[in-house]
Design a protein around this motif. Structure first.
Motif, PDB file in Angstrom:
ATOM      1  N   VAL A   1      -9.779 -10.081  -1.071  1.00  0.00           N
ATOM      2  CA  VAL A   1      -8.913  -9.164   0.140  1.00  0.00           C
ATOM      3  C   VAL A   1      -8.395  -8.470   0.228  1.00  0.00           C
ATOM      4  O   VAL A   1      -7.051  -7.692  -0.810  1.00  0.00           O
ATOM      5  CB  VAL A   1      -8.088 -10.955   0.994  1.00  0.00           C
ATOM      6  CG1 VAL A   1      -7.455 -10.003   2.379  1.00  0.00           C
ATOM      7  CG2 VAL A   1      -8.768 -11.637   1.048  1.00  0.00           C
ATOM      8  N   THR A   2      -9.340  -7.098   0.840  1.00  0.00           N
ATOM      9  CA  THR A   2      -8.533  -5.745   0.675  1.00  0.00           C
ATOM     10  C   THR A   2      -7.627  -5.386   2.614  1.00  0.00           C
ATOM     11  O   THR A   2      -6.937  -3.868   1.866  1.00  0.00           O
ATOM     12  CB  THR A   2      -8.979  -4.568   0.535  1.00  0.00           C
ATOM     13  OG1 THR A   2      -9.984  -4.913   1.830  1.00  0.00           O
ATOM     14  CG2 THR A   2     -10.103  -4.656  -0.697  1.00  0.00           C
ATOM     15  N   GLY A   3      -7.228  -6.294   2.617  1.00  0.00           N
ATOM     16  CA  GLY A   3      -6.405  -5.637   4.010  1.00  0.00           C
ATOM     17  C   GLY A   3      -5.054  -5.778   4.119  1.00  0.00           C
ATOM     18  O   GLY A   3      -4.202  -6.976   3.041  1.00  0.00           O
ATOM     19  N   THR A   4      -4.287  -4.963   4.642  1.00  0.00           N
ATOM     20  CA  THR A   4      -3.025  -4.272   3.894  1.00  0.00           C
ATOM     21  C   THR A   4      -1.978  -3.295   5.267  1.00  0.00           C
ATOM     22  O   THR A   4      -3.047  -2.495   5.325  1.00  0.00           O
ATOM     23  CB  THR A   4      -2.777  -3.661   2.817  1.00  0.00           C
ATOM     24  OG1 THR A   4      -1.237  -3.386   2.160  1.00  0.00           O
ATOM     25  CG2 THR A   4      -3.022  -2.137   2.076  1.00  0.00           C
ATOM     26  N   ILE A   5      -0.860  -4.006   5.386  1.00  0.00           N
ATOM     27  CA  ILE A   5       0.120  -2.527   6.610  1.00  0.00           C
ATOM     28  C   ILE A   5       1.391  -2.284   6.561  1.00  0.00           C
ATOM     29  O   ILE A   5       1.874  -3.762   6.457  1.00  0.00           O
ATOM     30  CB  ILE A   5      -0.879  -2.767   8.192  1.00  0.00           C
ATOM     31  CG1 ILE A   5       0.251  -1.789   9.551  1.00  0.00           C
ATOM     32  CG2 ILE A   5      -0.067  -4.410   8.590  1.00  0.00           C
ATOM     33  CD1 ILE A   5      -0.985  -1.931  10.332  1.00  0.00           C
ATOM     34  N   THR A   6       1.876  -1.862   6.709  1.00  0.00           N
ATOM     35  CA  THR A   6       3.778  -1.322   6.657  1.00  0.00           C
ATOM     36  C   THR A   6       4.192  -1.075   7.251  1.00  0.00           C
ATOM     37  O   THR A   6       4.676  -1.213   7.481  1.00  0.00           O
ATOM     38  CB  THR A   6       3.772  -0.446   5.021  1.00  0.00           C
ATOM     39  OG1 THR A   6       2.808  -0.799   4.288  1.00  0.00           O
ATOM     40  CG2 THR A   6       4.933   0.093   4.903  1.00  0.00           C
TER      41      THR A   6
END
Length: 285
Positions: free
Chosen positions: A215-220
């Motif tokens: 899983v590579t999904g990310t948000i800051t």
């Protein structure tokens, strides 16, 4: 004599026929018979009456030499021809070779007519499958073989049948699996939002088979993005046995809604006049 087709019931042939008397004055009432002119049987076989010349005795004193020429009577019970046909069968891949679950039986009865099913109280007790498959696909050769037939008492009566087999079509369809990454949201706090779990729905994977996720999904910062992921098939898991649908969840960062007060104070300074220009700049939070 008589010939019957086996049906599990007792068959009988009785009596005899006088086919010829060499002297016209000698009648078939001029002799006596002492015996049992009967042949009885149930299983497929040939049953003789046991008819012999010694069972016939001349009673007409006008004839001193009477010879009885006897052809023994018999009952022949032939094996019952049956055709076992595997019905077309469709199932979902489960990692195992499926067994036949449905078939039809056509048999020739004692009236030499083809009817459905076995005789009353007879049933197929066991059989082996042949030509089946394991992986998803269509198999044209799928049937049973070596059927064992028993009667109501459990007696093996298979030898009384002349069995033929006809194949059906087996179709094993792929398992339908949906992989869904998580959906999540949070208020902005300066740290990345990630959700590494993937949910498996649909038919699922067979025991010992599956996939490995990345899983590579990310948000800051404030906004939204897909919770992207990839997967690879585990060892022993064949792609053709599965129809895999990938669904990506959503990651969202929302703005901070609580009131934020920022206090700003302009910088100050004090100087003594000397005829030159003085300056103070900036501010402090």
């Amino acid at each position: 004599t008589d010939t019957k087709t086996y049906d599990g019931t007792e068959k009988t042939v009785t009596g005899y026929t006088v086919t010829n008397i060499s002297n016209k004055n000698y009648k078939d009432t001029d002799f006596t018979f002492n015996g049992n002119a009967e042949a009885t049987g149930t299983d497929a076989d040939t049953y003789n009456m046991g008819l012999t010349a010694a069972q016939f005795t001349n009673k007409n004193t006008n004839f001193s030499s009477v010879k009885f020429v006897v052809t023994d009577g018999k009952l022949t019970i032939n094996k019952c021809p049956i055709l076992i046909t595997a019905k077309d069968f469709t199932t979902v891949y489960n990692g195992k070779s499926p067994v036949i679950e449905d078939y039809t039986i056509l048999r020739l009865d004692s009236n030499e007519e083809y009817v459905n099913g076995l005789p009353t109280d007879h049933k197929i007790d066991s059989y082996v499958t042949c030509g089946s498959g394991v992986d998803a696909g269509v198999y044209e050769q799928f049937s049973m073989d070596e059927a064992k037939i028993v009667d109501a008492k459990g007696k093996d009566v298979t030898s009384n049948y002349d069995i033929s087999y006809e194949d059906g079509k087996l179709e094993i369809t792929p398992r339908k699996v949906t992989l869904t990454s998580e959906t999540a949201s949070k208020v902005y706090d300066g740290t990345a939002l990630t959700k590494p779990n993937v949910k498996v729905t649909g038919d699922g994977f067979v025991d010992g088979e599956g996939v490995t996720y990345n899983v590579t999904g990310t948000i800051t910062n404030v906004g939204e993005t897909k919770n992207t992921f990839t997967y690879t098939l585990d060892e022993g898991t064949k792609a053709t046995n599965y129809t895999i649908t990938k669904t990506e969840g959503k990651l969202e960062i929302t703005p901070v809604t609580a009131k934020v007060t920022v206090t700003i104070k302009g910088n100050t300074d004090t100087k003594t006049y000397d005829g030159t220009e003085k300056t103070v700049t900036g501010y402090t939070v």
